[in-house]
Write an enzyme that holds these catalytic residues in place. Sequence first.
Site, PDB file in Angstrom:
ATOM      1  CB  CYS A 111      -0.947  -0.006   1.188  1.00  0.00           C
ATOM      2  SG  CYS A 111      -1.912  -1.509   1.280  1.00  0.00           S
ATOM      3  CG  HIS A 255      -3.157   3.042   2.286  1.00  0.00           C
ATOM      4  ND1 HIS A 255      -3.691   2.663   1.073  1.00  0.00           N
ATOM      5  CD2 HIS A 255      -3.262   1.960   3.099  1.00  0.00           C
ATOM      6  CE1 HIS A 255      -4.081   1.409   1.146  1.00  0.00           C
ATOM      7  NE2 HIS A 255      -3.836   0.959   2.359  1.00  0.00           N
ATOM      8  CG  ASN A 285      -6.736  -1.033   1.496  1.00  0.00           C
ATOM      9  OD1 ASN A 285      -5.997  -0.745   0.552  1.00  0.00           O
ATOM     10  ND2 ASN A 285      -6.267  -1.439   2.662  1.00  0.00           N
TER      11      ASN A 285
HETATM   12  O1  UT7 Z   1      -3.825  -1.610   3.644  1.00  0.00           O
HETATM   13  C1  UT7 Z   1      -3.408  -2.447   4.640  1.00  0.00           C
HETATM   14  C2  UT7 Z   1      -3.811  -2.096   5.896  1.00  0.00           C
HETATM   15  N1  UT7 Z   1      -4.940  -2.804   6.444  1.00  0.00           N
HETATM   16  C3  UT7 Z   1      -5.586  -2.170   7.400  1.00  0.00           C
HETATM   17  O2  UT7 Z   1      -5.303  -1.029   7.671  1.00  0.00           O
HETATM   18  C4  UT7 Z   1      -6.647  -2.901   8.194  1.00  0.00           C
HETATM   19  C5  UT7 Z   1      -6.475  -2.621   9.659  1.00  0.00           C
HETATM   20  N2  UT7 Z   1      -7.475  -3.227  10.480  1.00  0.00           N
HETATM   21  C6  UT7 Z   1      -8.775  -2.815  10.498  1.00  0.00           C
HETATM   22  O3  UT7 Z   1      -9.152  -1.913   9.767  1.00  0.00           O
HETATM   23  C7  UT7 Z   1      -9.716  -3.420  11.490  1.00  0.00           C
HETATM   24  O4  UT7 Z   1      -8.983  -4.164  12.426  1.00  0.00           O
HETATM   25  C8  UT7 Z   1     -10.800  -4.348  10.843  1.00  0.00           C
HETATM   26  C9  UT7 Z   1     -11.770  -3.496  10.024  1.00  0.00           C
HETATM   27  C10 UT7 Z   1     -10.155  -5.399   9.985  1.00  0.00           C
HETATM   28  C11 UT7 Z   1     -11.591  -5.021  11.954  1.00  0.00           C
HETATM   29  O5  UT7 Z   1     -12.205  -4.046  12.787  1.00  0.00           O
HETATM   30  P1  UT7 Z   1     -12.147  -4.167  14.363  1.00  0.00           P
HETATM   31  O6  UT7 Z   1     -12.904  -3.042  14.907  1.00  0.00           O
HETATM   32  O7  UT7 Z   1     -10.700  -4.327  14.759  1.00  0.00           O
HETATM   33  O8  UT7 Z   1     -12.965  -5.477  14.632  1.00  0.00           O
HETATM   34  P2  UT7 Z   1     -12.471  -6.778  15.412  1.00  0.00           P
HETATM   35  O9  UT7 Z   1     -11.472  -7.530  14.625  1.00  0.00           O
HETATM   36  O10 UT7 Z   1     -12.133  -6.381  16.826  1.00  0.00           O
HETATM   37  O11 UT7 Z   1     -13.803  -7.593  15.487  1.00  0.00           O
HETATM   38  C12 UT7 Z   1     -14.914  -7.200  16.307  1.00  0.00           C
HETATM   39  C13 UT7 Z   1     -16.050  -8.159  16.043  1.00  0.00           C
HETATM   40  C14 UT7 Z   1     -15.619  -9.625  16.075  1.00  0.00           C
HETATM   41  O12 UT7 Z   1     -16.687 -10.373  16.646  1.00  0.00           O
HETATM   42  P3  UT7 Z   1     -16.619 -10.879  18.140  1.00  0.00           P
HETATM   43  O13 UT7 Z   1     -15.380 -11.727  18.215  1.00  0.00           O
HETATM   44  O14 UT7 Z   1     -16.528  -9.636  18.965  1.00  0.00           O
HETATM   45  O15 UT7 Z   1     -17.890 -11.636  18.299  1.00  0.00           O
HETATM   46  C15 UT7 Z   1     -15.491  -9.978  14.627  1.00  0.00           C
HETATM   47  O16 UT7 Z   1     -15.680 -11.350  14.374  1.00  0.00           O
HETATM   48  O17 UT7 Z   1     -16.557  -7.927  14.729  1.00  0.00           O
HETATM   49  C16 UT7 Z   1     -16.602  -9.158  14.014  1.00  0.00           C
HETATM   50  N3  UT7 Z   1     -16.434  -8.899  12.607  1.00  0.00           N
HETATM   51  C17 UT7 Z   1     -17.463  -8.647  11.783  1.00  0.00           C
HETATM   52  N4  UT7 Z   1     -18.790  -8.557  12.006  1.00  0.00           N
HETATM   53  C18 UT7 Z   1     -19.575  -8.264  10.950  1.00  0.00           C
HETATM   54  C19 UT7 Z   1     -15.272  -8.864  11.886  1.00  0.00           C
HETATM   55  N5  UT7 Z   1     -15.556  -8.592  10.598  1.00  0.00           N
HETATM   56  C20 UT7 Z   1     -16.906  -8.446  10.515  1.00  0.00           C
HETATM   57  C21 UT7 Z   1     -17.779  -8.158   9.451  1.00  0.00           C
HETATM   58  N6  UT7 Z   1     -19.106  -8.077   9.705  1.00  0.00           N
HETATM   59  N7  UT7 Z   1     -17.350  -7.947   8.194  1.00  0.00           N
END
Ligand code: UT7
Length: 328
Positions: A111, A255, A285
């Site tokens: 990226c 980015h 992204n």
């Molecule tokens: O270009 C490269 C760089 N990449 C990035 O910058 C990505 C960086 N990371 C992120 O943007 C975030 O970490 C994510 C968007 C990937 C995830 O967001 P988060 O707020 O960190 O969510 P999380 O991983 O803490 O998950 C919270 C909950 C989980 O459920 P439980 O375990 O609390 O029951 C996940 O399973 O949200 C759940 N979850 C979803 N729910 C509905 C994860 N993805 C989804 C989804 N829809 N698509």
Amino acid sequence: MGIKILGMGSYLPEQTLKNDDFTRFVETNDEWIRTRTGIVERRMAGWEPVWYMGSEAAKKAIAQAGISPEDIGLVIATTATNDFHTPSVACMVQSETGAVNAAAFDMNAACSGFVYAFDTAHRFLATDSSLKYVLIVAAEALSRFLDFGDRSSCILFGDGAAAAVVEYSDTLFTSGLGADGSGGRLLYARAVGVAEEVKIDSDFDDGFPEKRLHKLYQDGKEVYKFATKALPKAFHLAADKAGIAPGDIDWFVPHQANIRIIETAAKNLGAPMEKFIVTLDHYGNTSSASIPLALCESVEKGIIKRGQKLALIGFGAGLTYAGAIFEY
Ligand code: UT7
């Protein structure tokens, strides 16, 4: 010396994937994706190869620059999702655009790719007075490497391409590049072929988390933490060399990974959110294409104007980060 963007162009695949479309593959919903990422929809390459998208963007950039493709001395393409191991995207673009006198190579800094290439173009122009124009092309088809069973990663990414023709200019330019390879295992996609041999046919453990062959793996939380720190770090890497403060910048073009990353980084930098260009709501992204796509769209809409000071800030897989400050 600085760098001047003479022309830009973009290409977006025909297909659009809205948040609700993901409910066909995984348990998710529009509200979660919007609030946790800021993304509403993204484009997805169907029949379009990466080199095709890059070439279409490049042709528009060359036309807008009003130059002859024969005067381009170098083509740098950035991609993490090339159609081929060889030839490079840059060679394909060179051929498609008629840039017959140009050298051509690809860069993969994920990226951060466009900013790495921008910095590299600047160095080439600074050291080779026979070089008139450099064509930078960022083209990505991440959808081909996504695991559509992994709801935390498949909803984030999109496909597309953007290009810029640049030349030497007697204006402000400062940049800084960085990497932390120890985070390589946090965000990766194994090469096709290697996936089968290394992970299936041998007992060798390379330390990369198990994943579906060549599909993309991401430790979202760790990458999030890295990203919020990398963005201000990359800015200062470039800015501090030239004594530039966030308040001197007219537009930050970061980015486009997640709106929450941009908001947190804006706070950490002490810069208002209104100065950050955001296009991730409609593109998602798109890895190395995200910064030039945002730049290209903002110029087309008249938001970014000539003479304004821009800070391009990349961060991503590798892990890599990079900043470049220049006058548009
Ligand atoms: O270009 C490269 C760089 N990449 C990035 O910058 C990505 C960086 N990371 C992120 O943007 C975030 O970490 C994510 C968007 C990937 C995830 O967001 P988060 O707020 O960190 O969510 P999380 O991983 O803490 O998950 C919270 C909950 C989980 O459920 P439980 O375990 O609390 O029951 C996940 O399973 O949200 C759940 N979850 C979803 N729910 C509905 C994860 N993805 C989804 C989804 N829809 N698509």
